[in-house]
Write an enzyme that holds these catalytic residues in place. Structure first.
Site, PDB file in Angstrom:
ATOM      1  N   CYS A  81      15.288  11.095  -2.132  1.00 45.75           N
ATOM      2  CA  CYS A  81      15.662  10.101  -1.120  1.00 45.75           C
ATOM      3  C   CYS A  81      16.581   9.039  -1.728  1.00 45.75           C
ATOM      4  O   CYS A  81      16.230   8.424  -2.742  1.00 45.75           O
ATOM      5  CB  CYS A  81      14.410   9.436  -0.553  1.00 45.75           C
ATOM      6  SG  CYS A  81      14.798   8.106   0.607  1.00 45.75           S
ATOM      7  N   CYS A  92       7.529   5.224   0.196  1.00 46.98           N
ATOM      8  CA  CYS A  92       7.050   6.297  -0.677  1.00 46.98           C
ATOM      9  C   CYS A  92       6.756   5.738  -2.064  1.00 46.98           C
ATOM     10  O   CYS A  92       7.362   4.754  -2.486  1.00 46.98           O
ATOM     11  CB  CYS A  92       8.100   7.399  -0.802  1.00 46.98           C
ATOM     12  SG  CYS A  92       8.383   8.331   0.725  1.00 46.98           S
ATOM     13  N   CYS A 177      15.095   8.666   7.442  1.00 51.79           N
ATOM     14  CA  CYS A 177      13.901   8.713   6.599  1.00 51.79           C
ATOM     15  C   CYS A 177      13.548  10.180   6.375  1.00 51.79           C
ATOM     16  O   CYS A 177      13.276  10.911   7.337  1.00 51.79           O
ATOM     17  CB  CYS A 177      12.737   7.983   7.272  1.00 51.79           C
ATOM     18  SG  CYS A 177      11.180   8.169   6.379  1.00 51.79           S
ATOM     19  N   TYR A 300     -16.697   5.416  14.542  1.00 52.66           N
ATOM     20  CA  TYR A 300     -15.272   5.056  14.440  1.00 52.66           C
ATOM     21  C   TYR A 300     -14.482   6.213  15.061  1.00 52.66           C
ATOM     22  O   TYR A 300     -13.569   6.765  14.457  1.00 52.66           O
ATOM     23  CB  TYR A 300     -14.851   4.827  12.980  1.00 52.66           C
ATOM     24  CG  TYR A 300     -15.849   4.025  12.157  1.00 52.66           C
ATOM     25  CD1 TYR A 300     -15.804   2.632  12.135  1.00 52.66           C
ATOM     26  CD2 TYR A 300     -16.845   4.672  11.415  1.00 52.66           C
ATOM     27  CE1 TYR A 300     -16.727   1.901  11.389  1.00 52.66           C
ATOM     28  CE2 TYR A 300     -17.765   3.950  10.667  1.00 52.66           C
ATOM     29  CZ  TYR A 300     -17.701   2.564  10.659  1.00 52.66           C
ATOM     30  OH  TYR A 300     -18.610   1.849   9.921  1.00 52.66           O
ATOM     31  N   GLU A 324     -16.715   3.308  19.073  1.00 59.25           N
ATOM     32  CA  GLU A 324     -15.344   2.923  18.716  1.00 59.25           C
ATOM     33  C   GLU A 324     -15.101   1.469  19.132  1.00 59.25           C
ATOM     34  O   GLU A 324     -15.531   1.059  20.215  1.00 59.25           O
ATOM     35  CB  GLU A 324     -14.351   3.859  19.423  1.00 59.25           C
ATOM     36  CG  GLU A 324     -12.915   3.428  19.436  1.00 59.25           C
ATOM     37  CD  GLU A 324     -12.324   3.238  18.053  1.00 59.25           C
ATOM     38  OE1 GLU A 324     -11.547   2.277  17.886  1.00 59.25           O
ATOM     39  OE2 GLU A 324     -12.623   4.040  17.141  1.00 59.25           O
ATOM     40  N   ASP A 368     -15.570   8.243  10.230  1.00 52.75           N
ATOM     41  CA  ASP A 368     -14.176   8.170   9.781  1.00 52.75           C
ATOM     42  C   ASP A 368     -13.777   6.697   9.811  1.00 52.75           C
ATOM     43  O   ASP A 368     -13.012   6.263  10.673  1.00 52.75           O
ATOM     44  CB  ASP A 368     -13.303   9.015  10.718  1.00 52.75           C
ATOM     45  CG  ASP A 368     -11.855   9.096  10.255  1.00 52.75           C
ATOM     46  OD1 ASP A 368     -11.537   8.559   9.179  1.00 52.75           O
ATOM     47  OD2 ASP A 368     -11.038   9.680  10.992  1.00 52.75           O
ATOM     48  N   CYS A 395      -9.822   7.777   4.060  1.00 51.86           N
ATOM     49  CA  CYS A 395      -8.408   7.654   3.692  1.00 51.86           C
ATOM     50  C   CYS A 395      -8.249   6.790   2.448  1.00 51.86           C
ATOM     51  O   CYS A 395      -7.127   6.598   1.981  1.00 51.86           O
ATOM     52  CB  CYS A 395      -7.606   7.059   4.851  1.00 51.86           C
ATOM     53  SG  CYS A 395      -8.157   5.413   5.354  1.00 51.86           S
TER      54      CYS A 395
END
Length: 442
Positions: A81, A92, A177, A300, A324, A368, A395
């Protein structure tokens, strides 16, 4: 007497040996005086000149960019990139590393977090140490998967769209991108004048042709007439309430996963990589092995991805409760799962709603949580419900490791852990841990 302000070290350069990778997209090095440097754009084992970007004398650590590589790693490549590199786009972290090396680095981060925060070796976590690429993402060095179906563009003072620099609000204008999904790129957002806008979010749904842009105007600015290269619905963020409001077109996009269609409104949460939702549903269901008639929690739950997958497999006698906190996501989840009589979606924070339900036992749990994790109090409550299996989708490996330690205190052990590279070129990694009561053994 007032203490003298500490001298800023921004701009200072140090020649350093680069040490191991650390959580956050950088590697660790030390100055000759022993001060810790978090160095971006470097790879373990390299010798580089690092220029300080944040920090002062006596700080616990300094942040720096590798501005010259004196001895390169065999894993280094020329960043594909043109906008990647010191002081440029911050989207990134690993453009300068071979794809296989990126996954290896992510695996090292997951392993380090598990050891440090949960006291677990990969073997104890039932993990083989690999980070798996998503289907179709195993590309040769120099090629970049175009995976990002949701891109937030900043807008500079001249109205040009771009991406923000690392740890900065400054915008790096771009023409294209490389990691944006084709459905985002084909809108042509980078070619338009966005004067008066603070940001432009672009969404390209997976499994439908739905495209959406969400405009956040500068205070007092008028919305432009949006003419893009493909049909698109337009939303705006309200100046007073911060809510997302329809300008024209559908106020939602239709996403598809696990053989079902999900409505996702107002820029609501959906996995960003086009293969993520199916990859994660498969990993969770393979780990839980749902049985007909069981009772499950989906915490969640967003727009109901895992709740729908569970309901499909638990049959008419099974039941699912989703919780949620996002109001619009709850509306979408109720719409998406309206065909299931024994699925209920509650609105509110998990730690508040779950105790009020009066539920004292369940068979299965999926959680999650957001990047910060579930936390000790929630994990303690979940551990008391006697679930035969728990699937934790994470995550952030640090939050996952902390919560796994709390689950261990609550009598649960990790049966298996799988890691997926669902954010190529960035430092992010997705994990799915399957837990079971410790006394069950393997």
């Amino acid at each position: 007497m007032q203490a003298e302000p500490k001298k800023s070290l921004v701009g200072e350069e140090y020649e350093v040996e680069v040490g191991p990778v650390a959580h956050g997209g950088h590697c660790i090095a030390r100055t000759a005086e022993g001060q810790v440097l978090f160095v971006r754009h470097a790879l373990p084992g390299e010798r580089v000149v690092a220029r300080v970007t944040e920090g002062e004398e006596g700080a616990r650590f300094l942040r720096a960019d590798a501005v010259r590589v004196l001895e390169a790693s065999k894993d280094r490549i020329e960043a594909p990139c043109p906008y990647a590199g010191p002081g440029r786009c911050g989207g990134c972290d690993w453009q300068h590393a071979k794809p296989g090396a990126q996954r290896r680095l992510k695996g090292e981060v997951v392993e380090e977090q598990l050891r440090r925060l949960a006291g677990l070796t990969p073997e104890e976590a039932g993990w083989d140490g690999t980070v798996m690429p998503a289907e179709g993402d195993k590309l040769p060095a120099g090629e970049v998967p175009a995976w990002r179906t949701r891109v937030q563009y900043g807008v500079d003072a001249e109205g040009r769209a771009g991406l923000r620099r690392h740890r900065s609000h400054e915008v790096e204008p771009i023409d294209h991108c490389m990691i944006a999904a084709p459905g985002v790129s084909e809108l042509g957002i980078e070619k338009r004048d966005w004067t008066g806008m603070a940001s432009v979010d672009a969404i390209a749904a997976t499994g439908s042709q739905d495209r959406q842009v969400i405009l956040t105007p500068q205070p007092g600015a008028r919305l432009p007439i949006v003419e893009l290269d493909k049909p698109v619905s337009v939303m705006r963020v309200g100046e007073k309430d911060g809510g997302v409001h329809r300008v024209h077109g559908r106020p939602f996009v239709r996403e598809r996963a696990d053989g079902r269609t999900y409505r996702v409104g107002s820029g609501g949460f959906w996995q960003v990589h086009p293969k993520s939702a199916d990859t994660l549903v498969t990993a969770v269901m393979q780990g839980l092995l749902p049985r007909k008639g069981e009772m499950a929690l989906d915490l969640y739950c967003g727009v109901g991805l895992f709740a729908g997958a569970l309901a499909d497999r638990l049959g008419e006698q099974g039941a699912v409760l989703g919780i949620e906190s996002g109001k619009r996501a709850v509306e979408d989840a109720r719409h998406n799962l309206a065909g299931f009589d024994r699925v209920r979606i509650e609105h509110g924070k998990v730690e508040s709603v779950l105790p009020r339900t009066g539920i004292t036992e369940v068979d299965l749990i999926v959680l999650d949580p957001p990047r910060a994790g579930a936390g000790r109090k929630t994990v303690e409550h979940l551990s008391s419900l006697g679930a035969r299996r728990i699937a934790y989708v994470a995550c952030d490996p640090a939050a996952l490791a902390r919560d796994l330690a709390y689950f261990r205190d609550g009598g649960y052990r990790v049966r298996t852990l799988r890691a997926f590279d669902l954010f190529p070129m960035t430092h992010h990694v997705e994990c799915v841990a399957i837990l079971e009561p410790a006394e069950k053994g393997r």
